[in-house]
Design a protein around this motif. Structure first.
Motif, short mmCIF file in Angstrom:
data_model
loop_
_atom_site.label_atom_id
_atom_site.label_comp_id
_atom_site.label_asym_id
_atom_site.label_seq_id
_atom_site.Cartn_x
_atom_site.Cartn_y
_atom_site.Cartn_z
N TYR A 131 33.84 59.26 -10.98
CA TYR A 131 33.94 60.11 -10.97
C TYR A 131 35.17 60.69 -12.34
N ARG A 132 36.39 59.99 -11.82
CA ARG A 132 37.65 59.31 -12.80
C ARG A 132 37.23 59.92 -14.05
N MET A 133 35.83 58.19 -14.77
CA MET A 133 36.05 58.46 -15.64
C MET A 133 34.87 59.31 -16.28
N TYR A 134 33.90 59.90 -15.02
CA TYR A 134 33.91 61.31 -16.07
C TYR A 134 34.81 62.04 -16.03
N THR A 135 36.10 62.08 -14.87
CA THR A 135 36.64 63.06 -15.67
C THR A 135 37.57 63.46 -17.14
N LEU A 136 38.14 62.16 -16.92
CA LEU A 136 38.77 61.11 -18.09
C LEU A 136 37.46 62.39 -19.62
N LEU A 137 36.58 61.55 -19.91
CA LEU A 137 35.90 62.00 -20.28
C LEU A 137 35.53 63.48 -21.21
N LEU A 138 35.16 64.53 -20.06
CA LEU A 138 35.49 65.15 -20.26
C LEU A 138 37.09 65.98 -20.39
N THR B 178 47.48 63.74 -22.95
CA THR B 178 48.74 63.85 -24.28
C THR B 178 48.23 62.85 -25.21
N ASP B 179 48.66 62.33 -25.32
CA ASP B 179 48.26 61.49 -27.03
C ASP B 179 47.92 60.08 -26.87
N GLU B 180 49.28 59.54 -25.19
CA GLU B 180 49.04 58.47 -24.34
C GLU B 180 47.23 58.57 -23.71
N GLY B 181 47.54 60.30 -22.96
CA GLY B 181 45.73 59.68 -22.48
C GLY B 181 44.35 59.52 -23.50
N LYS B 182 44.94 60.46 -24.43
CA LYS B 182 43.98 60.09 -25.68
C LYS B 182 43.74 58.22 -26.37
N THR B 183 44.94 57.92 -25.95
CA THR B 183 44.67 56.92 -26.07
C THR B 183 43.80 55.68 -25.44
N LEU B 184 44.44 56.21 -24.01
CA LEU B 184 43.70 55.20 -22.35
C LEU B 184 41.94 55.82 -22.31
N VAL B 185 41.81 56.66 -22.30
CA VAL B 185 40.18 57.31 -23.05
C VAL B 185 39.56 55.71 -23.82
N SER B 186 40.82 56.03 -25.26
CA SER B 186 39.45 55.37 -25.80
C SER B 186 39.88 53.75 -26.30
N GLU B 187 40.92 53.33 -25.55
CA GLU B 187 40.82 51.55 -24.82
C GLU B 187 39.73 52.14 -23.71
N GLN B 188 39.38 52.43 -22.40
CA GLN B 188 38.50 52.36 -21.60
C GLN B 188 36.88 52.98 -22.25
N LEU B 189 37.25 53.50 -23.26
CA LEU B 189 35.86 53.62 -24.34
C LEU B 189 35.26 52.13 -24.66
N ASP B 190 36.23 51.63 -25.23
CA ASP B 190 36.52 50.57 -26.01
C ASP B 190 35.43 49.60 -24.76
N SER B 191 36.64 49.07 -23.61
CA SER B 191 36.30 48.22 -22.49
C SER B 191 34.84 47.88 -22.13
N PHE B 192 34.41 49.20 -22.03
CA PHE B 192 33.35 49.98 -21.47
C PHE B 192 32.27 49.10 -22.25
N TYR C 187 41.47 66.51 -7.32
CA TYR C 187 43.01 67.26 -7.86
C TYR C 187 43.55 65.85 -7.47
N PRO C 188 44.00 65.11 -6.90
CA PRO C 188 44.27 63.82 -6.57
C PRO C 188 44.33 62.83 -8.42
N PHE C 189 43.54 62.86 -8.66
CA PHE C 189 43.88 61.62 -9.68
C PHE C 189 44.45 62.56 -11.41
N LEU C 190 43.70 64.06 -10.87
CA LEU C 190 44.61 64.98 -12.00
C LEU C 190 46.11 65.14 -11.83
N SER C 191 46.32 64.81 -10.59
CA SER C 191 47.90 65.05 -9.94
C SER C 191 48.05 63.29 -10.59
#
Length: 130
Positions: free
Chosen positions: A10-17, A73-87, A46-50
């Motif tokens: 669910y955390r990965m889905y949240t980031l992807l959304l 944020t820009d940092e969040g976009k970088t995190l998602v990109s890194e996670q997608l690359d890793s996956f 909600y705890p994950f969003l917090s």
């Protein structure tokens, strides 16, 4: 800034959304339910969003009736990109032994190739070109 714990799908889905745009928490829950057939509880989202907000990966705006809108944020976009690359790297490693090459054009075929005379091709066009 610490990296968030991504130990639940669910955390990965949240980031992807959030990668696709700003969303309210309940919108995230609804979309995850549409994609998976399972409704995550608010205690999953909600705890994950917090956590993401506290670590600077999302920004929050309060809208009408106190609804919060979450945006990467820009940092969040970088995190998602890194996670997608890793996956992507993990997925590639998992399927690498199943990938075959077209006997004509050498493109990689994972599934649904076209077989003719014991050879595997990516399409009928390549099979007829031999």
């Amino acid at each position: 800034m610490s990296e968030p714990n991504l130990n639940h799908t669910y955390r990965m889905y949240t980031l992807l959304l959030l990668k696709t745009g700003s969303r309210h928490g309940y919108d995230i829950i609804d979309k995850i339910e549409e994609m998976t057939g399972d409704e995550p509880s608010t205690s999953h989202i909600y705890p994950f969003l917090s956590e993401l907000e506290e670590n600077g990966y999302v920004s929050v705006e309060k809208g009408t009736r106190g609804k919060k809108t979450y945006s990467l944020t820009d940092e969040g976009k970088t995190l998602v990109s890194e996670q997608l690359d890793s996956f992507g790297e993990m997925l590639y490693a998992a399927i690498q032994d199943k990938v075959r090459e077209c006997a004509h054009c050498d493109c990689q075929i994972y599934d649904n190739g076209y077989e003719k005379d014991g050879e595997l091709y990516c399409c009928k066009h390549c099979a007829s070109a031999e």
